[in-house]
Design a protein around this motif. Sequence first.
Motif, PDB file in Angstrom:
ATOM      1  N   THR A  49       0.837  -1.208   0.000  1.00 51.60           N
ATOM      2  CA  THR A  49       0.000   0.000   0.000  1.00 51.60           C
ATOM      3  C   THR A  49       0.868   1.252   0.000  1.00 51.60           C
ATOM      4  N   TRP A  50       1.942   1.246   0.791  1.00 48.00           N
ATOM      5  CA  TRP A  50       2.858   2.388   0.816  1.00 48.00           C
ATOM      6  C   TRP A  50       3.500   2.612  -0.556  1.00 48.00           C
ATOM      7  N   GLN A  51       3.834   1.537  -1.238  1.00 45.44           N
ATOM      8  CA  GLN A  51       4.438   1.656  -2.568  1.00 45.44           C
ATOM      9  C   GLN A  51       3.463   2.297  -3.557  1.00 45.44           C
ATOM     10  N   LYS A  52       2.181   1.918  -3.456  1.00 45.01           N
ATOM     11  CA  LYS A  52       1.161   2.508  -4.332  1.00 45.01           C
ATOM     12  C   LYS A  52       0.998   4.000  -4.043  1.00 45.01           C
ATOM     13  N   ILE A  53       1.009   4.350  -2.755  1.00 43.73           N
ATOM     14  CA  ILE A  53       0.868   5.761  -2.376  1.00 43.73           C
ATOM     15  C   ILE A  53       2.068   6.564  -2.862  1.00 43.73           C
ATOM     16  N   ASP A  54       3.253   5.973  -2.723  1.00 48.73           N
ATOM     17  CA  ASP A  54       4.480   6.670  -3.126  1.00 48.73           C
ATOM     18  C   ASP A  54       4.491   6.965  -4.626  1.00 48.73           C
ATOM     19  N   LYS A  55       3.918   6.064  -5.413  1.00 54.59           N
ATOM     20  CA  LYS A  55       3.861   6.276  -6.862  1.00 54.59           C
ATOM     21  C   LYS A  55       2.957   7.450  -7.233  1.00 54.59           C
ATOM     22  N   GLU A  56       1.999   7.757  -6.355  1.00 59.02           N
ATOM     23  CA  GLU A  56       1.031   8.824  -6.641  1.00 59.02           C
ATOM     24  C   GLU A  56       1.366  10.136  -5.937  1.00 59.02           C
ATOM     25  N   LYS A  57       2.519  10.208  -5.261  1.00 62.53           N
ATOM     26  CA  LYS A  57       2.801  11.380  -4.431  1.00 62.53           C
ATOM     27  C   LYS A  57       2.952  12.664  -5.245  1.00 62.53           C
ATOM     28  N   HIS A  58       3.240  12.545  -6.544  1.00 60.36           N
ATOM     29  CA  HIS A  58       3.339  13.747  -7.372  1.00 60.36           C
ATOM     30  C   HIS A  58       1.955  14.232  -7.819  1.00 60.36           C
ATOM     31  N   ASN A  59       0.955  13.359  -7.681  1.00 62.88           N
ATOM     32  CA  ASN A  59      -0.413  13.729  -8.063  1.00 62.88           C
ATOM     33  C   ASN A  59      -1.255  14.167  -6.869  1.00 62.88           C
ATOM     34  N   THR A  60      -1.054  13.523  -5.743  1.00 63.23           N
ATOM     35  CA  THR A  60      -1.831  13.870  -4.552  1.00 63.23           C
ATOM     36  C   THR A  60      -1.078  13.497  -3.283  1.00 63.23           C
ATOM     37  N   LYS A  61      -1.294  14.286  -2.259  1.00 64.70           N
ATOM     38  CA  LYS A  61      -0.728  13.996  -0.944  1.00 64.70           C
ATOM     39  C   LYS A  61      -1.803  14.095   0.136  1.00 64.70           C
ATOM     40  N   VAL A  62      -3.061  14.002  -0.302  1.00 69.06           N
ATOM     41  CA  VAL A  62      -4.195  14.052   0.621  1.00 69.06           C
ATOM     42  C   VAL A  62      -4.667  12.625   0.887  1.00 69.06           C
ATOM     43  N   VAL A  63      -4.592  12.193   2.143  1.00 69.47           N
ATOM     44  CA  VAL A  63      -4.953  10.821   2.511  1.00 69.47           C
ATOM     45  C   VAL A  63      -6.134  10.853   3.479  1.00 69.47           C
ATOM     46  N   GLN A  82       3.811   3.017  11.230  1.00 72.30           N
ATOM     47  CA  GLN A  82       5.086   2.444  11.659  1.00 72.30           C
ATOM     48  C   GLN A  82       5.785   1.729  10.502  1.00 72.30           C
ATOM     49  N   THR A  83       4.990   1.125   9.608  1.00 70.03           N
ATOM     50  CA  THR A  83       5.565   0.451   8.443  1.00 70.03           C
ATOM     51  C   THR A  83       6.251   1.452   7.512  1.00 70.03           C
ATOM     52  N   GLY A  84       5.647   2.639   7.383  1.00 73.63           N
ATOM     53  CA  GLY A  84       6.207   3.643   6.480  1.00 73.63           C
ATOM     54  C   GLY A  84       7.227   4.564   7.115  1.00 73.63           C
ATOM     55  N   LYS A  85       7.298   4.562   8.447  1.00 68.93           N
ATOM     56  CA  LYS A  85       8.208   5.466   9.156  1.00 68.93           C
ATOM     57  C   LYS A  85       9.663   5.155   8.795  1.00 68.93           C
ATOM     58  N   GLY A  86      10.400   6.191   8.430  1.00 69.46           N
ATOM     59  CA  GLY A  86      11.804   6.024   8.072  1.00 69.46           C
ATOM     60  C   GLY A  86      12.021   5.745   6.599  1.00 69.46           C
ATOM     61  N   LYS A  87      11.002   5.175   5.939  1.00 70.41           N
ATOM     62  CA  LYS A  87      11.110   4.875   4.512  1.00 70.41           C
ATOM     63  C   LYS A  87      10.470   5.970   3.662  1.00 70.41           C
ATOM     64  N   TYR A  88       9.428   6.569   4.213  1.00 72.31           N
ATOM     65  CA  TYR A  88       8.700   7.605   3.483  1.00 72.31           C
ATOM     66  C   TYR A  88       8.547   8.830   4.383  1.00 72.31           C
ATOM     67  N   ASP A  89       8.382   9.970   3.769  1.00 67.01           N
ATOM     68  CA  ASP A  89       8.239  11.219   4.522  1.00 67.01           C
ATOM     69  C   ASP A  89       6.774  11.403   4.918  1.00 67.01           C
ATOM     70  N   LEU A  90       6.435  11.038   6.150  1.00 72.28           N
ATOM     71  CA  LEU A  90       5.047  11.118   6.608  1.00 72.28           C
ATOM     72  C   LEU A  90       4.557  12.555   6.683  1.00 72.28           C
ATOM     73  N   GLU A  91       5.479  13.476   6.905  1.00 68.69           N
ATOM     74  CA  GLU A  91       5.086  14.867   7.115  1.00 68.69           C
ATOM     75  C   GLU A  91       4.698  15.585   5.826  1.00 68.69           C
ATOM     76  N   GLU A  92       4.999  14.997   4.681  1.00 68.44           N
ATOM     77  CA  GLU A  92       4.655  15.682   3.436  1.00 68.44           C
ATOM     78  C   GLU A  92       3.210  15.423   3.010  1.00 68.44           C
ATOM     79  N   TYR A  93       2.518  14.535   3.738  1.00 63.07           N
ATOM     80  CA  TYR A  93       1.127  14.222   3.406  1.00 63.07           C
ATOM     81  C   TYR A  93       0.162  14.997   4.300  1.00 63.07           C
TER      82      TYR A  93
END
Length: 445
Positions: free
Chosen positions: A253-267, A281-292
Amino acid sequence: MSVNDKLAKVIIFALLAFMFYGRSTVANENKCNGTEVSEYEVLNIGGLFAIHGQRKNRTSLCGPFRMGGFEELNAMLFAVSKVNEDRNILPGIKLQVKVEDTCSSMELATEKSLNYTIINYQSIYKCFGNHSTQDKPILAIVGERNSDISRAVTNLVGLFHIPVISYGATSSSLSGVKYFTRTIAPDTFATQALVDVIQRFRWNYIILLHSDSEYGRFAADSFREKLRKGKKNICTAVDEHINEEMTEGLQITWQKIDKEKHNTKVVVVFATYEDFSGFLQTGKGKYDLEEYIWLSSDMWNGQTANLTCLLKHAISVIPNQIYIQEFAKFFQNAQKNLHYLKQHSTFSESWFEEYNSLAEAEVKNKSSCVVWGSSEVSYVVDAVYTIAWALHGILKCDNTTKSCNKSEAKNFFKRYKNQIYEYYTVQFALPSWLPWPFHGKPNAI
């Protein structure tokens, strides 16, 4: 053995208990009808609260302590004390509470609810009035805040005509379920509020996450429906369910969200605290949680760890909160009234110890990542008053003579299956002086 298998065994046992005690009741019906009902001064009501979270391993029964659940329990005790002091409600009768900690577990909540049902049919066998107050039947149950647990409990205790009045179960699928009512609005209102927020900021591309649960599925369905009806050209880039135990699925799921981060950051999130916490916790450290930008319902209400500590931009829609000043004083002095609490409930002194220990640790750490209170305290109070006023009508209490028709107790359970409608039609003024009519429906309006 799966949870469903265990629940099936519990329900089968309940049905056997129903058959056994039901036959005993029929066999002794004439005997009971001829019995003089003793003085009836105490009515028992049940309470189901998630004082602890779900267990994280097989060696423990419960998970971490929940401050919000502990406060909700105290809100029930506070409301009962106010009802017992008020001569205009159930004059000559006192309410007594029998509370249970569900540990946020459907299986455990169902097992503990079974105790209520057995007490009720043993009470009928004993002719209702001829036994101690501890053995008197449970006339109604306050709780649980979780929609899945509320449905499971209602399905069980409804067989024994015990109504469940929830203060936090918001799933729209519970509307119309017999023997279930609630003092909080269904999640269709929260989903509409989130759609309004999205439209206000003109976001037209979003991500939707939800738990695969009673609450998550129906809230997500309601949200999708309102998006379609709104016709505002709001598209969903990712639509996935999340489960804390499926780590591989969360990573995908995180990988799918990351692919769309240039289109949307509203979750937009409709998930339990456990599922969403596991997802973060799964995405912490791998993805920037604060940009969403995170939009949610009140998922982390009363939890120890505030998820907003991991998030920079978060909007949470919560029910309208009514601050009850008297309760704040009651809660501050609750530990001093421990003797009273033990008399009127199955209150565990260890809960106070856990609360104080956690509070002291957080004060020392000066942490801002703690949610100290529950947003549903006033709805717990509403639930207790709903029960009190419904029983006031069922027992034909008269405020002029300051008395109730206690002889009604003799045939209480013979007519009890129809008395759920007394809860749907009850109208009264809350301690906050706000009117709270149900208008003949199982949802508070």
